[in-house]
Design a protein around this motif. Structure first.
Motif, PDB file in Angstrom:
ATOM      1  N   ARG A 145     -11.805   0.163   2.792  1.00  0.00           N
ATOM      2  CA  ARG A 145     -12.815  -0.188   1.797  1.00  0.00           C
ATOM      3  C   ARG A 145     -14.084   0.611   1.997  1.00  0.00           C
ATOM      4  O   ARG A 145     -14.688   1.121   1.100  1.00  0.00           O
ATOM      5  N   ARG A 146     -14.497   0.724   3.238  1.00  0.00           N
ATOM      6  CA  ARG A 146     -15.743   1.429   3.544  1.00  0.00           C
ATOM      7  C   ARG A 146     -15.665   1.822   4.999  1.00  0.00           C
ATOM      8  O   ARG A 146     -14.907   1.252   5.774  1.00  0.00           O
ATOM      9  N   GLU A 196      -8.061  -6.361   7.743  1.00  0.00           N
ATOM     10  CA  GLU A 196      -9.520  -6.501   7.594  1.00  0.00           C
ATOM     11  C   GLU A 196     -10.260  -5.673   8.634  1.00  0.00           C
ATOM     12  O   GLU A 196     -11.269  -5.034   8.328  1.00  0.00           O
ATOM     13  N   CYS A 223      -6.758   3.275   7.140  1.00  0.00           N
ATOM     14  CA  CYS A 223      -5.725   2.741   6.258  1.00  0.00           C
ATOM     15  C   CYS A 223      -4.700   1.962   7.088  1.00  0.00           C
ATOM     16  O   CYS A 223      -4.349   2.369   8.194  1.00  0.00           O
ATOM     17  N   PHE A 257      -2.946  -0.878   2.613  1.00  0.00           N
ATOM     18  CA  PHE A 257      -4.291  -1.460   2.500  1.00  0.00           C
ATOM     19  C   PHE A 257      -5.278  -0.308   2.589  1.00  0.00           C
ATOM     20  O   PHE A 257      -5.402   0.324   3.640  1.00  0.00           O
ATOM     21  N   GLU A 278      -6.590  -3.329  -2.306  1.00  0.00           N
ATOM     22  CA  GLU A 278      -7.945  -2.790  -2.120  1.00  0.00           C
ATOM     23  C   GLU A 278      -8.870  -3.933  -1.750  1.00  0.00           C
ATOM     24  O   GLU A 278      -9.423  -4.591  -2.613  1.00  0.00           O
ATOM     25  N   GLY A 279      -8.964  -4.193  -0.462  1.00  0.00           N
ATOM     26  CA  GLY A 279      -9.829  -5.278  -0.006  1.00  0.00           C
ATOM     27  C   GLY A 279      -9.042  -6.568   0.199  1.00  0.00           C
ATOM     28  O   GLY A 279      -8.365  -7.047  -0.705  1.00  0.00           O
ATOM     29  N   VAL A 280      -9.130  -7.112   1.428  1.00  0.00           N
ATOM     30  CA  VAL A 280      -8.429  -8.366   1.730  1.00  0.00           C
ATOM     31  C   VAL A 280      -9.298  -9.518   1.229  1.00  0.00           C
ATOM     32  O   VAL A 280     -10.086 -10.098   1.963  1.00  0.00           O
ATOM     33  N   THR A 281      -9.143  -9.825  -0.039  1.00  0.00           N
ATOM     34  CA  THR A 281      -9.937 -10.877  -0.664  1.00  0.00           C
ATOM     35  C   THR A 281      -9.300 -12.248  -0.404  1.00  0.00           C
ATOM     36  O   THR A 281      -8.190 -12.330   0.124  1.00  0.00           O
ATOM     37  N   GLU A 323      -9.802  -1.953   7.620  1.00  0.00           N
ATOM     38  CA  GLU A 323     -10.515  -1.487   6.413  1.00  0.00           C
ATOM     39  C   GLU A 323     -12.012  -1.326   6.658  1.00  0.00           C
ATOM     40  O   GLU A 323     -12.653  -0.435   6.124  1.00  0.00           O
ATOM     41  N   LEU A 324     -12.533  -2.168   7.529  1.00  0.00           N
ATOM     42  CA  LEU A 324     -13.950  -2.069   7.884  1.00  0.00           C
ATOM     43  C   LEU A 324     -14.232  -0.788   8.664  1.00  0.00           C
ATOM     44  O   LEU A 324     -15.318  -0.218   8.588  1.00  0.00           O
ATOM     45  N   LYS A 374     -19.120  -9.250   6.301  1.00  0.00           N
ATOM     46  CA  LYS A 374     -17.661  -9.425   6.369  1.00  0.00           C
ATOM     47  C   LYS A 374     -17.063  -9.332   4.978  1.00  0.00           C
ATOM     48  O   LYS A 374     -17.681  -9.707   4.015  1.00  0.00           O
TER      49      LYS A 374
END
Ligand code: GLU
Length: 376
Positions: free
Chosen positions: A268-269, A233, A241, A265, A202-205, A236-237, A376
């Motif tokens: 996220r939003r 990334e 999925c 993945f 959940e989120g490419v941190t 997800e932006l 980002k």
């Protein structure tokens, strides 16, 4: 409903449009094209179509295939000229193969060769969207690759992972499945003892990025885990999925979706179509370095004011896309600049009240307005 589990990939209502990216090492083996394997995948594509799903293929393999035909070493990746020549030869065979195999299921293949600029430039991006949409409406299966025979190092994706994510964004796909030679993302190098596959991200941190190893397992493609995370990334932006799954098995989609083996993945939003395009841009015209106060304000959703800018880099016009970076050089946002580079430099650090005399006209409300910015 966004896709939440691997099984949704095979569900027409959850996943009406699936982008499947096929890596070079899956398509091309030591003895040439892996025809039997590809026939199995094409059968799965036909089944997906039968279930009411649309499918877009992003197919690698042109360079590897052409290099084998021309007898070029290093899989055709020894130099840019080799890669371009190999791609020109390999792409014909590749599209012929897709045409034939899809055709055996009554499906029409439609080739599109894209360059980076086709997806970076807003108008050309919308043009790509229109073509893909029309092809899908007409019942064809788009088979897309980078136009490697004309792409040069400065203006190429170089890997089909990010190309697939950008295509998914342009096509408004539900999911991207990156078929690779590995089961998914591992928490450390997969050959290290104790390495564990991560089923859901959940989120490419930064922590997730640290798990990726830069080396590609096969040496055949150019992707590797780093480019797959960059693709994740982008996806997800855009509210899409992305799944990394192992394509080495027969009927790989059934294994990934049915047995649930892969890394998903989660989106996220959904930044909205225009902001997603802006956030997924890989090349920007310049950058604005901001101080800590401005960086914090942007994170709270504010516009970027000249007062918070400390440095202006690059040459850009009003309306051009720029990166916004913090003082450690980390890109924190992409946005469209309200001023050209020279004007930005002239008003850097100034309050609104001080800007009119420098600019010769009343300043705009911000250098980058929050509506034209994506974090980002
Ligand atoms: N576009 C390249 C090809 O067709 C593949 C890029 C990649 O390896 O991801 O060979």
């Amino acid at each position: 409903m966004p896709i939440a589990a691997l099984s949704d990939l095979a569900d027409a209502s959850q996943c009406p449009l699936l982008v499947i990216k096929v890596g070079s090492a899956l398509l091309v083996g030591h003895d040439g094209v892996r025809r039997g394997w590809l026939a199995g995948l094409v059968e799965e594509i036909a089944e997906a179509r039968g279930r009411g799903q649309q499918v877009i293929v992003v197919s690698s393999g042109a360079i590897a295939l052409g290099a084998a035909t021309l007898g070029l070493d290093k899989g055709g990746r020894g130099s840019l000229a080799d890669a371009q020549a190999a791609a020109a030869v390999g792409q014909i065979a590749l599209s012929g193969l897709w045409t034939e195999l899809l055709g055996s299921h009554g499906l029409t293949a439609a080739q599109m060769l894209l360059t980076l600029e086709d997806l970076e430039d807003r108008r050309r991006y919308l043009n790509v969207t229109a073509t893909i949409t029309r092809l899908l409406d007409a019942g064809a299966v788009p088979v897309i690759n980078e136009n490697d025979s004309v792409a040069t190092n400065e203006i190429r994706f170089g890997d089909n992972d990010r190309l697939a994510a950008r295509v998914a964004q342009a096509a408004k796909a539900s999911a991207v499945l990156l078929l690779s030679d590995i089961d998914g993302l591992y928490d450390r190098h997969p050959r290290e003892e104790g390495a564990r596959m991560i089923p859901v991200v959940e989120g490419v941190t930064a922590e997730v990025k640290a798990m990726a190893s830069a080396e590609s397992n096969s040496g055949m493609g150019s992707g590797g885990m780093v480019s797959k995370l960059q693709a994740a990334e982008i996806a997800e932006l855009a509210g899409i999925c992305l799944v990394i799954g192992n394509g080495q098995h027969d009927r790989p989609v059934a294994r990934i979706a049915g047995e649930g083996i892969g890394t998903v993945f989660l989106p996220r939003r959904n930044a909205g179509a225009r902001k997603a395009w802006l956030g997924g841009r890989l090349r920007l015209k310049g950058s604005l370095v901001v101080d800590a106060g401005a960086a914090a304000a942007l994170a709270r959703g504010s516009s970027l004011l000249a007062k918070g800018i400390t440095e202006v880099e690059g040459v850009f016009e009003r309306g051009d896309p720029v990166a916004i970076a913090d003082n450690a050089g980390q890109v924190i946002a992409h946005g469209l600049s309200e001023y050209d580079a020279a004007e930005c430099a002239a008003i850097t650090g100034l309050h609104s009240s001080e800007q009119a005399s420098v600019l010769g006209y009343a300043p705009r409300s911000a250098v980058v307005h929050r509506d034209q910015m994506v974090l980002k």
